[in-house]
Design a protein around this motif. Structure first.
Motif, PDB file in Angstrom:
ATOM      1  N   GLY A   1       0.808  -1.215   0.000  1.00  0.00           N
ATOM      2  CA  GLY A   1       0.000   0.000   0.000  1.00  0.00           C
ATOM      3  C   GLY A   1       0.840   1.263   0.000  1.00  0.00           C
ATOM      4  N   MET A   2       1.886   1.299   0.816  1.00  0.00           N
ATOM      5  CA  MET A   2       2.756   2.479   0.852  1.00  0.00           C
ATOM      6  C   MET A   2       3.495   2.652  -0.478  1.00  0.00           C
ATOM      7  SD  MET A   2       2.412   4.184   3.605  1.00  0.00           S
ATOM      8  CE  MET A   2       3.871   5.210   3.495  1.00  0.00           C
ATOM      9  N   ALA A   3       3.939   1.538  -1.058  1.00  0.00           N
ATOM     10  CA  ALA A   3       4.611   1.616  -2.366  1.00  0.00           C
ATOM     11  C   ALA A   3       3.648   2.149  -3.421  1.00  0.00           C
ATOM     12  CB  ALA A   3       5.144   0.246  -2.773  1.00  0.00           C
ATOM     13  N   LEU A   4       2.388   1.710  -3.377  1.00  0.00           N
ATOM     14  CA  LEU A   4       1.385   2.187  -4.322  1.00  0.00           C
ATOM     15  C   LEU A   4       1.092   3.672  -4.102  1.00  0.00           C
ATOM     16  CD1 LEU A   4      -0.670   1.591  -6.564  1.00  0.00           C
ATOM     17  CD2 LEU A   4      -2.300   0.934  -4.766  1.00  0.00           C
ATOM     18  N   ALA A   5       1.019   4.089  -2.843  1.00  0.00           N
ATOM     19  CA  ALA A   5       0.745   5.496  -2.534  1.00  0.00           C
ATOM     20  C   ALA A   5       1.865   6.389  -3.075  1.00  0.00           C
ATOM     21  CB  ALA A   5       0.589   5.684  -1.025  1.00  0.00           C
ATOM     22  N   MET A   6       3.112   5.963  -2.910  1.00  0.00           N
ATOM     23  CA  MET A   6       4.231   6.761  -3.406  1.00  0.00           C
ATOM     24  C   MET A   6       4.256   6.791  -4.928  1.00  0.00           C
ATOM     25  SD  MET A   6       7.401   6.199  -0.802  1.00  0.00           S
ATOM     26  CE  MET A   6       8.211   7.555  -1.638  1.00  0.00           C
TER      27      MET A   6
END
Length: 598
Positions: A422-427
């Motif tokens: 999720g964090m990778a997708l958000a970035m």
């Protein structure tokens, strides 16, 4: 009074020095034009001297059936500047140093000579990201990166481009090319003519297309450019540093298709308008991409990079699919699953890097940008999975009273997946949005000069190096806290009645901790080299020293495989698995450390 005059003179010199100091030549070895006694006699042009235009490049774009010829200019030892509309076919090569295209003299008659001319493949085409041939032919600019550097000589030398300062407004230029003449035949010899700058409205009336400050309208009553001259430089001589040099002001973009239409004005792309774009892409794209983050390092051999990376990918695939997670059931622990996710992210990011090295995608293109975004996503996911592992190790030694321990291992793994991916997708989404709304100087510029974010200026700190530094700092903090907690637990275990049982579990957890500590140290060291390279990227000495970082980056899969998989304990488990001797205790499955297996 004399003192005041002297002060004014000194101040004037300081101001002049400051003004000149802010500007520089893109290549300091650029054009000092020469003439020789053998001067020969686009339409209506005259043939040039052999030495007169050593920056001229014949650009040939072709497929298996057709070819399209244009002109271009050498601007560095590796890059050619031309018009974007010239690159209509997939394959491109360039001819430098020989003004006769019918029978060029390629190569050297002996081993020690400097070649008079070069015939070189183009290994990367960088077309302006806003170019659209259907929309008034604006942003008609492209850079060609040659497969190898050329050696400068009297026959091959770059034209001058001035960086950091606007060129003075001139009205008389030279234009050079191999285009069609008034006889409607392509010239086999390099031709040149003089053209005069006119108002842009001349060209707007003639071609019924709007022009802007990124374009120049110029022509002559006695000659004109024609088909094949596209990309040819619009140049003028000026003094710089006490030496007369030839500077490029523009290049041919479009004009009349009728080569007999003498006296017609043509439209030229204005080079100074795109100077920052040119500088950014020639200072970064000359390097091959490398590392987890596909960050440009030194120019190592593409062949060796391919060999090293293919071996590394094979090792990663073997680690993921055979030796560890599909074949050895004991490694199906929470820590093992997290490690598998980390390896999957690392594998995909390196695979995309290898495809980028092979120039699978054109620049710019949707496929190139998509590849860059996917690569960015999996690179950031790999970093976040390392952080997840460090957090979970700290939680393991924090005791059952800690809030994270309220979740069962299966639930915790789902939570970890949501966080890391999720964090990778958000970035990644943040990077996409930033490319649309942020000023170009601070935008990630994904897919503009390579299939990755632009890493030639401090904007990369926002999108890649800054987050990388924060995650490394977080991991260091978590491992320090875990180490502190382990020391405290060791003291507490001595007071338990069931000391032997707890010592056994603590020993198992310690081996797991040691395994991931080494993994973190190795991966952080490699990532730190990328950060250091970025910070000292303008220092040539450090660039040479950090060349070893290339091979460390490309070899991450091999390092992990050799250091953790090819250990006696792992090989023993493999042999036991092959023999069918795999009698593990189901009750202790989650307590088996990776170090026992690896």
């Amino acid at each position: 009074m004399s003192g005041v005059k002297a002060g004014i003179v000194v101040l004037a010199f300081l101001l002049i020095g400051t003004s000149e100091g802010s500007a520089y030549l893109l290549d300091g070895n650029c054009a000092v034009s020469r003439t020789d006694p053998g001067t020969f006699r686009i339409a209506g042009g005259t043939e040039t001297s052999t030495y007169q235009n050593p920056w001229m490049v014949l650009v040939i774009s072709h497929n298996r059936v057709n070819q399209y010829r244009c002109s271009g200019s050498l601007i560095t030892s590796r890059f050619v500047l031309t018009a974007a509309h010239c690159l209509i076919f997939s394959y491109t090569y360039v001819l430098l140093g020989d003004h006769q295209t019918e029978d060029p003299q390629i190569g050297c008659p002996s081993e020690n000579c400097i070649p008079k001319s070069y015939l070189i493949d183009v290994d990367k085409k960088i077309i302006h990201q806003n170019y659209n041939k259907r929309q008034e032919l604006k942003f008609d600019i492209a850079l060609l990166r040659m497969a190898s550097e050329v050696t400068f000589s009297d026959y091959v030398r770059p034209i001058c481009l001035l960086v950091g300062e606007q060129m003075e407004d001139l009205s008389v230029f030279k234009v050079t090319g191999w285009g069609k003449t008034e006889n409607q035949e392509s010239s086999q010899s390099l031709l040149t003519t003089t053209v005069y700058k006119g108002g842009r409205w001349f060209c707007e009336i003639k071609y019924r297309l709007q022009t802007d400050e990124s374009q120049i309208c110029a022509g002559s009553q006695t000659s004109r450019t024609c088909i094949g001259d596209s990309g040819g430089p619009l140049s003028a001589e000026r003094s710089y540093g006490g030496i007369k040099r030839v500077f490029q002001y523009g290049f041919v973009s479009y004009g009349s298709m009728n080569c007999t239409d003498i006296g017609t004005f043509s439209v030229y792309t204005k080079v100074s308008y795109y100077m920052k774009w040119i500088k950014d892409r020639t200072t970064v794209s000359g390097s091959l991409t490398s590392g987890v983050g596909m960050v440009p390092l030194s120019e190592s051999s593409p062949l060796w990079q391919t060999i090293v990376m293919v071996i590394s990918l094979i090792c990663m695939a073997f680690t993921i699919t055979v030796s560890a997670y599909l074949y050895i059931k004991q490694l199906h622990s929470l820590h093992g699953k997290c490690f598998m996710c980390y390896m999957v992210a690392l594998f995909i990011s390196h695979l995309l890097l290898l495809l980028n090295l092979w120039n699978v995608w054109e620049l710019p293109s949707i496929s190139c940008t998509t590849s860059g975004l996917l690569g960015y996503f999996f690179v950031m996911a790999a970093f976040f999975w390392l952080s997840v592992i460090s957090l979970d190790l700290w939680n393991t030694f924090s005791g059952t009273s800690h809030s994270l321990n309220r979740y069962l291992p299966e639930h915790r793994f789902l939570a970890y997946n949501g966080f890391a991916w999720g964090m990778a997708l958000a970035m990644t989404c943040f990077t996409i949005v930033a490319d649309q709304v942020v000023d170009e100087d601070w935008a990630p510029r994904m897919g503009t000069n390579q299939c990755w974010i632009y890493t030639g200026d401090n904007a990369a700190l926002i999108y890649f190096f800054g987050p990388m530094i924060l995650l490394i700092a977080f991991n260091i903090t978590m491992f320090i806290l875990t180490t502190t907690r382990i020391m405290k637990v060791k003291k507490e275990v001595r007071n338990f009645a069931q000391q032997k049982q707890w010592n056994k579990k603590l020993s198992s957890d310690m081996r797991t901790y040691t395994f991931f500590l080494w993994l973190f140290i190795i991966m952080s060291l490699i990532s730190s080299l990328e950060i250091v390279y970025f910070l000292v990227r303008k220092n040539e000495s450090w660039r040479s020293v950090l060349k070893v970082a290339d091979y460390l980056n490309w070899s991450q899969g091999t390092i992990i495989f050799g250091f953790f998989i090819l250990r006696p304990s792992t090989l023993k488990l493999l042999r036991e698995r092959i023999k069918g001797d795999n009698n593990e205790d189901p009750g202790t499955k989650e307590q088996i450390s990776l170090e026992n297996k690896i």
